[in-house]
Scaffold this motif. Structure first.
Motif, mmCIF file in Angstrom:
data_model
loop_
_atom_site.group_PDB
_atom_site.id
_atom_site.type_symbol
_atom_site.label_atom_id
_atom_site.label_comp_id
_atom_site.label_asym_id
_atom_site.label_seq_id
_atom_site.Cartn_x
_atom_site.Cartn_y
_atom_site.Cartn_z
ATOM 1 N N LYS A 123 0.841 -1.197 0.000
ATOM 2 C CA LYS A 123 0.000 0.000 0.000
ATOM 3 C C LYS A 123 0.878 1.250 0.000
ATOM 4 C CE LYS A 123 -3.364 2.361 3.024
ATOM 5 N NZ LYS A 123 -2.459 3.435 3.522
ATOM 6 N N ASN A 124 0.512 2.218 -0.829
ATOM 7 C CA ASN A 124 1.246 3.474 -0.841
ATOM 8 C C ASN A 124 1.070 4.214 0.488
ATOM 9 O OD1 ASN A 124 2.030 3.036 -3.476
ATOM 10 N ND2 ASN A 124 0.458 4.350 -4.363
ATOM 11 N N HIS A 177 -1.105 9.391 -0.504
ATOM 12 C CA HIS A 177 -2.194 9.319 -1.479
ATOM 13 C C HIS A 177 -2.990 10.627 -1.503
ATOM 14 C CE1 HIS A 177 -4.736 8.062 2.048
ATOM 15 N NE2 HIS A 177 -5.657 8.734 1.393
ATOM 16 N N LEU A 217 -11.695 -0.307 -3.812
ATOM 17 C CA LEU A 217 -11.044 -1.161 -2.828
ATOM 18 C C LEU A 217 -11.860 -1.274 -1.554
ATOM 19 C CD1 LEU A 217 -7.354 0.118 -3.138
ATOM 20 C CD2 LEU A 217 -8.442 -1.786 -4.348
ATOM 21 N N ARG A 218 -12.576 -0.185 -1.223
ATOM 22 C CA ARG A 218 -13.412 -0.181 -0.022
ATOM 23 C C ARG A 218 -14.520 0.833 -0.193
ATOM 24 N NH1 ARG A 218 -11.452 1.368 6.178
ATOM 25 N NH2 ARG A 218 -13.541 1.426 7.110
ATOM 26 N N VAL A 221 -12.557 4.233 -1.052
ATOM 27 C CA VAL A 221 -11.144 4.005 -1.349
ATOM 28 C C VAL A 221 -11.057 3.309 -2.704
ATOM 29 C CG1 VAL A 221 -8.975 2.982 -0.588
ATOM 30 C CG2 VAL A 221 -10.659 3.770 1.113
ATOM 31 N N LEU A 222 -10.297 3.895 -3.606
ATOM 32 C CA LEU A 222 -10.162 3.350 -4.954
ATOM 33 C C LEU A 222 -8.690 3.202 -5.314
ATOM 34 C CD1 LEU A 222 -12.550 5.909 -5.219
ATOM 35 C CD2 LEU A 222 -13.113 4.348 -7.069
ATOM 36 N N ALA A 223 -8.436 2.579 -6.445
ATOM 37 C CA ALA A 223 -7.082 2.481 -6.988
ATOM 38 C C ALA A 223 -7.125 2.872 -8.450
ATOM 39 C CB ALA A 223 -6.535 1.069 -6.838
ATOM 40 N N ASN A 255 -2.492 2.439 -7.633
ATOM 41 C CA ASN A 255 -2.226 3.465 -6.626
ATOM 42 C C ASN A 255 -3.519 3.907 -5.942
ATOM 43 O OD1 ASN A 255 0.683 3.905 -7.209
ATOM 44 N ND2 ASN A 255 -0.137 4.492 -9.215
ATOM 45 N N GLU A 256 -3.525 3.829 -4.627
ATOM 46 C CA GLU A 256 -4.724 4.155 -3.865
ATOM 47 C C GLU A 256 -5.019 5.659 -3.865
ATOM 48 O OE1 GLU A 256 -2.625 0.549 -2.266
ATOM 49 O OE2 GLU A 256 -2.029 2.641 -2.564
ATOM 50 N N CYS A 313 -8.585 8.347 -2.376
ATOM 51 C CA CYS A 313 -9.906 8.358 -1.752
ATOM 52 C C CYS A 313 -10.788 9.402 -2.424
ATOM 53 C CB CYS A 313 -9.802 8.652 -0.261
ATOM 54 S SG CYS A 313 -8.942 7.372 0.685
#
Length: 226
Positions: free
Chosen positions: A177-178, A181, A200-201, A211-213, A218-219, A221
């Motif tokens: 995880k980065n 962000h 992602l969440r 929460v996305l990528a 790369n994460e 929000c």
């Protein structure tokens, strides 16, 4: 038309007070300890805000996202608690922050004043041109490519308190995880997903944001409109 708007920046830390104090001084931002142990750095606008969030895991590998900063002299940043990695190879100076995260210092005879010292957010990736184009469309910035094809960047990101979002090529894949962000605001999270982001969440009772990528993992929000 932009799908999302830059909101603020987040840094992970095992010791938020330590890292928040360092980055507050390095960037000329006010340091505000929070009741939960995290730290908020504030500046001239809401977009200058940086959240320093406590996490259990330390820095384990080279960061895929790091910050470039303006300074009069690299010694000024070293005096705040950074340590040197490479002071000779590049026109800029490569350091580690007090928790081991990389940053780059660009020395200026007349650096910007407090609150304006963040120069760039830099992202390691496999295909800079493709990822820069994706982020430019997402944020409504202008996509540029280095003439020699070495890197790409997004400039003129609306509201961003830094000059560029820069993408540089690296051979290694993303593995953890980065620790840095972006937070964004979007009227329609589904449109961001349709653009190519992965959820992602989703929002839940503990978090009102998604929460996305990005396509490179790369994460980031996304908050709904407030």
């Amino acid at each position: 038309m932009a799908l999302a708007t830059y909101q603020d920046l987040c840094l992970d830390a095992t010791d938020a007070a330590l890292l928040g104090t360092f980055w507050g001084a390095a960037l000329g931002l006010a340091v505000e300890p929070l009741d939960d142990g995290d730290v908020r750095l504030t500046g001239p606008t809401r977009q200058h805000t940086i959240w320093v969030n406590t996490v259990p895991e330390p820095v384990l590998v080279k960061q895929r996202v790091h910050l470039d900063v303006h300074a009069h002299d690299v010694e000024d940043v070293l005096a705040l608690g950074a340590t040197p990695i490479d002071l000779d190879t590049f026109p800029w100076k490569v350091l580690r922050d007090p928790e081991g995260g990389e940053l780059c210092v660009f020395e200026r005879a007349d650096p910007p004043g407090p609150g304006e010292r963040l120069l760039e957010v830099v992202v390691d990736c496999a295909d800079p041109a493709v990822l820069a184009a994706w982020w430019a469309e997402l944020l409504g910035g202008v996509h540029r490519d280095d003439e020699q094809g070495r890197w790409s960047w997004v400039e003129q990101v609306p509201g961003a308190p830094f000059a560029d979002l820069v993408f540089v090529p690296v051979p290694e894949p993303k593995t953890v995880k980065n620790r840095v962000h972006l937070d964004l605001t979007a009227p329609d999270v589904d449109a961001v997903v349709e653009h190519g982001a992965q959820v992602l969440r989703p929002p839940d009772e503990d978090a009102r944001w998604t929460v996305l990528a990005d396509p490179a993992g790369n994460e980031f929000c996304v908050f709904g409109p407030t």
